[in-house]
Design a protein around this motif. Structure first.
Motif: not given
Length: 79
Positions: A32-38
């Motif tokens: 799995g993976f997590g994704r964060v950004g802006g």
């Protein structure tokens, strides 16, 4: 109009890399993976904008060493 945004989420990631593309290691697996950004959107009209942002993908499981930092920019048209 200037519109900042944040994003987060998760998902599935699979890998099948070997040989020269992977350096000294073979990457074969999934996880799995997590994704964060802006980022920020600059609107010139209600339907046309320029966009710039950054996203960091944090993988887990067999693909835990394949983290990615993505920087993007572009234009968008909303209809």
């Amino acid at each position: 109009l200037i519109q900042p945004y944040a994003l987060f989420g998760g998902g599935y990631m699979g890998s099948d890399l070997s040989g020269a593309d992977a350096g000294d290691r073979d990457y074969d697996g999934d996880g799995g993976f997590g994704r964060v950004g802006g980022g920020v959107e600059f609107y010139f009209w209600p339907f046309l904008a320029l966009d710039a942002g950054v996203t960091y993908v944090i993988p887990a499981g067999d693909v835990g060493d394949l983290d990615v930092l993505s920087i993007h920019w572009g234009a968008l048209y909303r209809f």
